[in-house]
Scaffold this active site. Structure first.
Site, mmCIF file in Angstrom:
data_model
loop_
_atom_site.group_PDB
_atom_site.id
_atom_site.type_symbol
_atom_site.label_atom_id
_atom_site.label_comp_id
_atom_site.label_asym_id
_atom_site.label_seq_id
_atom_site.Cartn_x
_atom_site.Cartn_y
_atom_site.Cartn_z
ATOM 1 N N TRP A 139 -52.681 0.743 -4.095
ATOM 2 C CA TRP A 139 -53.822 0.096 -4.765
ATOM 3 C C TRP A 139 -54.510 -0.838 -3.778
ATOM 4 C CZ3 TRP A 139 -53.606 -4.884 -7.973
ATOM 5 C CH2 TRP A 139 -54.796 -5.064 -8.687
ATOM 6 N N ASP A 220 -44.598 -2.956 -9.124
ATOM 7 C CA ASP A 220 -45.871 -3.085 -9.825
ATOM 8 C C ASP A 220 -45.856 -2.072 -10.966
ATOM 9 O OD1 ASP A 220 -48.456 -3.360 -10.670
ATOM 10 O OD2 ASP A 220 -49.394 -3.001 -8.730
ATOM 11 N N LYS A 255 -53.658 -1.694 -19.572
ATOM 12 C CA LYS A 255 -53.898 -0.263 -19.746
ATOM 13 C C LYS A 255 -53.198 0.279 -20.989
ATOM 14 C CE LYS A 255 -54.588 -1.179 -15.258
ATOM 15 N NZ LYS A 255 -54.250 -2.466 -14.606
#
Length: 399
Positions: A139, A220, A255
């Site tokens: 990311w 993560d 999300k």
């Protein structure tokens, strides 16, 4: 000194700043918005969309918000740790029931990004010389987050774009060179930007290597539930927790609860024992106080209410599962249209990274109104069934 003197460049502060490059994804969003072609496809922005192209509000979220509106009696501060019951309810969902609560420090954070940043600062306070080992690509925001905490980021190979598989041998060879107390940054599931996750055997090998070499895993965990489901998606994390005395987990609810703009996250710090957990907690509270003082409450209160009430939790799980299945269906649909895209069914979550040149990315945008990140990353959840044929045809045309 008169007013004219005070405006001379030599005495001005802001003029010494260096202009920063614009965010590539934000530029792509702007280009897509300006495109007047009717059948345009946006696969750049990294949010879930339904078949109508809308990022929906969960029915469970709406129900929780209604309950919150009717029951909330104050907007007073909660404290730097945020909503404690939110954290307690989220812990078994994120980490599973096998992790002893007394071994865990942590708090509510402003999104997963806030969790990553406060986790990075905790590492810098404990070991300012720690290097953070991360697979490439990752990311894009990982690098500036750890750089802001003044930690060195060391990249190792992760994805082979030619065959769309994890370069696991190269990854392990690189981690063998890491020094004790260095950090290994891992994606819990649904790797962003590649969709290529470690399998169970690979997770086992990484966990054992971290334990043997004294490396600190930092996971993560931003897309829990969007890969193979809530239980299956946390198996890598569970493996790390079984083998390693310490680990850090940055969790996002943005999300899997659809709470993007509410910025809902949590940081979990797994310590070797109760004493170390208490020590970590005292440092986290101090760091949070200096960074954001108190985290925003609304989104975390929604998640707490959903997890507290069985009927809301069941509704949320059903909605999340429908999201997961829709993403998987888009992967399967593309694979059926083009055998060269068969690898998409082996990957998980919202993203995959296609092996595209900058010229091919530009041709997709200019000739076919298909918007893809410059790296070749595509948001699978940006596709609707009626887009599949056009997207597959556009890819074939630029190859």
């Amino acid at each position: 000194m008169d007013h004219a003197d005070s405006t001379r460049p030599a005495s001005r502060t802001l003029t010494r700043l260096t202009a920063q490059p614009p965010d590539a994804i934000l530029e792509l969003i702007s280009l897509h918005a300006q495109d007047e072609r009717e059948r345009k496809i946006d696969l750049g922005v990294g949010v879930y969309r339904d078949e109508a192209g809308v990022t929906p509000v969960f029915a469970a979220v709406k129900a929780a918000e209604d309950r919150l509106l009717r029951s909330q009696t104050t907007k007073s501060y909660l404290g730097p740790e945020g909503d404690i019951e939110f954290f307690r309810r989220l812990l078994p969902l994120a980490l599973g029931s096998d992790v002893a609560a007394e071994r865990v420090a942590g708090m509510q954070t402003p999104g997963g990004t806030g969790a990553l940043r406060i986790g990075a600062e905790l590492i810098a306070a404990a070991n300012p010389n720690a290097r953070v080992h991360v697979g490439a690509p990752t990311w894009p925001n990982h690098a500036p987050i750890f750089a802001a905490a003044r930690l060195e980021l060391v990249e190792h190979p992760y994805l082979d774009p030619a065959n769309q598989t994890v370069r696991f041998g190269d990854m392990m060879a690189a981690l063998e060179k890491a020094a004790a107390r260095d950090v290994v940054l891992l994606h819990g599931c649904c790797h962003n930007p590649t969709g290529a996750d470690l399998d169970a055997v690979q997770w086992q090998a990484v966990a054992r290597l971290c334990a043997e070499r004294g490396l600190l895993p930092f996971i993560d965990f931003a897309y829990h539930g969007l890969g193979d489901g809530l239980e299956a998606d946390r198996q890598g994390l569970a493996c790390v927790a079984r083998h390693c005395p310490e680990a850090i987990v940055a969790y996002s609810c943005d999300k899997n609860f659809g709470l993007y703009r509410e910025r809902v996250g949590a940081l979990f710090v797994l310590a070797a024992d109760r004493s170390d957990a208490a020590l970590a907690q005292s440092n986290l509270l101090s760091l949070a106080r200096a960074n954001w003082s108190m985290p925003p409450d609304h989104g975390a209160a929604i998640v707490r209410l959903i997890l507290e009430r069985e009927e809301l939790s069941a509704l949320w799980r059903e909605e999340l599962e429908n999201m997961r299945r829709r993403i998987a269906a888009m992967r399967e649909g593309l694979a059926r249209l083009d055998p060269a895209l068969a690898f998409l069914t082996r990957q998980k979550g919202m993203f995959s990274t296609l092996d595209l040149t900058p010229r091919q990315v530009a041709a997709l945008r200019e000739e076919h109104a298909v918007y893809v990140a410059g790296t070749g990353r595509i948001n699978i959840a940006g596709l609707a069934p009626h887009d599949l044929q056009a997207f597959a045809a556009a890819l074939a045309a630029v190859r």
